[in-house]
Design an enzyme around this catalytic site. Structure first.
Site, mmCIF file in Angstrom:
data_model
loop_
_atom_site.group_PDB
_atom_site.id
_atom_site.type_symbol
_atom_site.label_atom_id
_atom_site.label_comp_id
_atom_site.label_asym_id
_atom_site.label_seq_id
_atom_site.Cartn_x
_atom_site.Cartn_y
_atom_site.Cartn_z
ATOM 1 N N SER A 695 81.292 36.240 86.281
ATOM 2 C CA SER A 695 81.005 37.226 85.237
ATOM 3 C C SER A 695 80.356 36.627 83.992
ATOM 4 C CB SER A 695 82.271 37.990 84.864
ATOM 5 O OG SER A 695 83.087 37.180 84.062
ATOM 6 N N LYS A 738 88.277 42.983 78.169
ATOM 7 C CA LYS A 738 87.140 42.276 77.562
ATOM 8 C C LYS A 738 86.675 42.980 76.291
ATOM 9 C CE LYS A 738 85.379 40.072 81.728
ATOM 10 N NZ LYS A 738 84.393 40.131 82.821
#
Ligand SMILES: Nc1ncnc2c1ncn2[C@@H]1O[C@H](COP(=O)(O)OP(=O)(O)OP(=O)(O)O)[C@@H](O)[C@H]1O
Ligand SMILES: [Mg+2]
Length: 826
Positions: A695, A738
């Site tokens: 990611s 996140k």
């Protein structure tokens, strides 16, 4: 009894006898007189006394014959055996009562031929019969004689009734017939019938055979008897010995003042066993152990072991439970009062309890709260216990590597104890507590056995009603315990365990949520903990926001609570030192008391002022995190160095990003051949923590592009996404955590993969999205267009694009604005 026997003197064979053919007959009861032997006789029958009186005058010779039946008083010929003995009366004594005592000597075998008169006593015609010695094999007779002597010796030595002298006498007899007679008359235990048989047997060989059989049988009886005797003796001896030692021990204990204590202790334990409400099987085991204990001296090491074991047995809540009240509105009220937010988790708990209420017998799943540290997992479980009126126990599984910590050690180990489950229940003093198994993701496993295997049994509703701890060694019913587990991440939990649990995710908090938690709970709690009330100290909203932003960077509220505590401590100290005025903690006070803020919003922009640094969002067990990824270039030979403990997948995505940049160099004004004499270095900070996953692909590519183009990355944009060689951006996980992390550090724009649109809509609360610009992208070109700034050193705000974040917070606009990169490469 044989008496004073002198075989040499009285040998019938050597001294021919003149025995008259008619003799008075003395009937004998229960005895047989053999030739050559002496015997005492008691005479009491009137006729017999008369007989003896006459005989004494007439040459002292009589005949004795044994009676067939001793009970007959006036025997006739038919009542006597056919063979008897000619007898000489040696001595006679008259006793005062008129009866007589005689000493008689047998002379020769007689046959009773015919009774001639019966009055005043029996008289009969008799014939002397001699032994039949024709065709005797001397050798065989000698062997038999020797055999008989040996057997007789053994009989004498075994029999307590026979004098040892008999052995010597027997050895000296050489004539076999006499030997047989002598032995037969010595044996006191054989019956009259048997003795009579020996007397009647005239054939020497047959007589000796008969005698030998008698001896062998006698030997067997005696040996068996002595065996029984010695067994009985040793049995008696052992019992006596034990009794004796025990009495001694009691005396010693009494002397030492111990015995009474022990008896009292055992009595007390017995009462406790009765009162503990144990299941039958357990009680039996306890009583058995108690019995063992009562036989041990208190000083023995084993005594303490046994005693401790019994203490554990009686202390367990076998039947003790708290009354459960499932009152759903009440539960909801308690949960709300203890915790702000957490609506999803609370709803799920209420549903779970509703099912239990409708059907108490359902074996409900085990709840597992998963989320970052400090979001209230443990404290939520505690408040469930409170709302149900159940006891609460907590066991931390973190770092447990040994099966024995769950299930205990066998009692044979020195210092053995039950495992944590049983210990927890003893602490709870109730068999239906809420039992928290904290940090189930931190369970270890090594050669000492796998604790998760033991946990499987604990958490399986099908088999935990007979949970067997190694130490207790009796089954304990765990089925009424409400187990709740917690974890930061689910990945390390073994699948079999995960399968038994219903997972309830608790995400991190937003700034607003934290402020609400602080105002509603944390401040009150800390103020109270420091011995003060709201009248002494209050916190303004501004102060709390200041703490959240400047002094904490976390998903939960643990540090926030700690900082509030730190301020309370300072206020308390001030009060203790005499300044008792009420304190209102405002933003300024926070600065004074906690010192310079640890985290600054401006930091972001500072860090990314130079080209080559980009801001990524990462997911970690602690919630989410914002990372600065750095790229730098130096002369070299076309290598890519990657540092920061990166996993294989992460390294590969960096290489993919580099390859894409090389193929598209020209479009970004980079020399297509740049890689020939350059070494690129990409570093992901927090080098001590291993990282992996795809990611960070877009972030690493952006950092490299920034370094190669010399265009700095915007400081208020954070990004995440996987990159392919063709420059496409693929979706990633953990969007909510996140974004929470990005907001925590003051980021106002995020770049996310287009395919994560669903997460943006579903997971991001309106509050989280407020003031946040989300860019959904599908190519790396879009990412670079959004994040790279022009090379210009003179950065002025683009007309019509105000600095949004600062404005919302009511701050003056940034002195130094920034220009957004044009959509197409320069
Ligand atoms: N929503 C909330 N409302 C009120 N207090 C909260 C809330 N969330 C957390 N807290 C408080 O924060 C502190 C930390 O919570 P807790 O110890 O339960 O965290 P945790 O999730 O178990 O963390 P860890 O994973 O580190 O064990 C506690 O004092 C708790 O009361
Ligand atoms: Mg906890």
């Amino acid at each position: 009894m044989t008496d004073d026997l002198k075989p040499e003197d009285v040998s019938a064979a050597e001294r021919p006898l003149s025995i008259p053919s008619e003799l008075p007959i003395l009937p004998l009861r229960d005895t047989v007189l053999f030739p050559n032997s002496f015997m005492p006789l008691a005479v009491a029958r009137e006729s017999s006394v008369r007989l003896i009186d006459d005989a004494i005058v007439n040459g002292k010779l009589i005949a004795v014959f044994a009676q067939l039946d001793a009970a007959v008083d006036e025997p006739g010929q038919a009542d006597l055996y056919g063979v008897g003995t000619a007898t000489h009366i040696h001595k006679m004594f008259k006793l005062p009562d008129g009866s007589l005592r005689l000493i008689v000597q047998g002379l020769a075998r007689l046959r009773l031929d015919e009774v001639v008169s019966t009055h005043p006593y029996l008289r009969a015609r008799v014939t002397v019969v001699t032994e039949d010695t024709h065709d005797v094999d001397r050798l065989e007779i000698d062997a038999l004689a020797r055999n008989i002597k040996t057997n007789f010796q053994q009989v004498v030595s075994l029999s307590p009734l026979l004098s040892d002298d008999l052995q010597t006498l027997a050895t000296n007899i050489t004539e076999p017939g006499r030997l047989a007679d002598f032995i037969a008359s010595s044996l006191t235990t054989i019956s009259t019938a048997v003795k009579q048989e020996v007397l009647e047997t005239l054939d020497i060989r047959a007589r000796m055979d008969a005698l030998n059989r008698i001896l062998i049988k006698e030997l067997e009886v005696l040996e068996l008897g002595s065996k029984i005797q010695s067994q009985v003796q040793s049995e008696v001896g052992k019992n006596q010995r034990e009794y004796f030692l025990r009495e001694q021990m009691k005396a010693i204990q009494k002397e030492l003042g111990e015995g009474d204590d022990q008896t009292r202790e055992i009595e007390e334990l017995a009462e406790k066993v009765e009162a503990a409400g144990m299941p039958e099987a357990v009680k039996k085991e306890a009583l058995r152990e108690l019995d063992r204990l009562s036989k041990m001296p208190p000083a023995a090491a084993e005594y303490t072991v046994s005693r401790t074991y019994l203490d554990w047995l009686v202390a367990m809540p076998w039947a003790r439970r708290t009354e459960e009240v499932i009152d759903l509105p009440h539960t909801k009220q308690v949960l709300d009062a203890d915790h702000s937010g957490l609506e999803k988790a609370k709803d799920r708990i209420i549903e779970y309890l509703a099912v239990r209420k409708l059907n108490p017998a359902t074996k409900g799943p085990i709840l597992c709260f998963v989320g970052p540290p400090g979001v209230g997992k443990t404290s939520l479980a505690r408040s469930i216990a409170g709302s149900l009126g159940r006891k609460f126990v907590r066991v931390s599984l973190g770092g447990m590597r040994d099966e024995a910590e769950i299930r205990g050690h066998r009692r044979t180990y020195i210092g053995a104890l039950p495992g944590q489950i049983i210990q927890g229940l003893r602490r709870a003093e109730s068999k239906n507590p809420v039992f928290i198994l904290d940090e189930i993701d931190k369970l270890g496993a090594d050669f000492r056995g796998d604790p998760s295997a033991a946990l499987l049994e604990v958490l399986d509703p099908e088999q935990n009603n007979t949970f067997r701890d190694h130490y207790l060694d009796v089954p304990f019913d765990l089925s009424e315990v409400l187990f709740i587990t917690t974890a930061n991440v689910l990945d390390p939990v073994p699948p079999a365990l995960r399968d038994r649990m219903e997972v309830l995710e608790i995400a991190g908090y937003t700034e607003e949520e934290k402020l609400k938690i602080a105002t509603d709970h944390l401040v009150d709690k800390q103020v109270k903990n420091h011995g003060m009330t709201n009248e002494h100290v209050t916190f303004t909203g501004e102060a709390l926001r200041r703490i959240v932003r400047g002094y904490t960077r976390e998903a939960g509220v643990r540090n926030l609570e700690r900082e509030i505590g730190a301020i309370c401590r300072k206020v308390a100290r001030r009060r203790a030192e005499g300044d008792e005025s009420a304190v209102e903690v405002g933003a300024e006070t926070v600065l004074q008391m906690l010192g310079a803020p640890r985290f600054l919003d401006e930091e972001m922009e500072e860090r990314t002022k130079e080209p080559g640094v980009s801001i990524g969002m990462a997911w970690t067990p602690a919630g989410g995190e914002v990372l600065f990824i750095e790229a730098s270039r130096m002369t070299g030979t076309g290598t890519l160095t990657l540092t920061g403990q990166l996993g294989e997948v992460m390294k590969e995505s960096a290489r993919a990003g580099l390859s894409w940049l090389r193929t598209h160099a020209r479009e970004y004004g980079i020399d297509p051949d740049f890689f020939r004499n350059v070494e690129l270095h990409v570093h992901v900070p927090s080098g001590a923590i291993p990282k992996d996953g795809p990611s960070a692909g877009v972030t690493m590519t952006t950092a490299m592009a920034s370094e190669l183009t010399g265009r700095p990355v915007r400081g208020d944009v954070a990004m995440t996404g996987e990159i392919t060689l063709s420059g496409r951006v693929l979706p990633v996980g953990g969007i909510k955590e996140k974004v929470l992390a990005a907001r925590r550090v003051g980021i106002s724009e995020v770049i996310l993969p287009k395919q994560n649109a669903k997460n943006v809509n579903e997971d991001l609360t309106p509050e989280l999205r407020q003031g946040l610009t989300v860019h959904l992208v599908s190519t790396i070109d879009e990412v670079l267009a959004l994040s790279l700034q022009p090379v210009s050193t003179d950065l002025r705000p683009t007309p019509g694009e105000p600095d949004r974040r600062r404005k919302e917070e009511g701050k003056p606009e940034a002195k130094r604005g920034r220009a957004y990169a044009p959509r197409s490469p320069a």
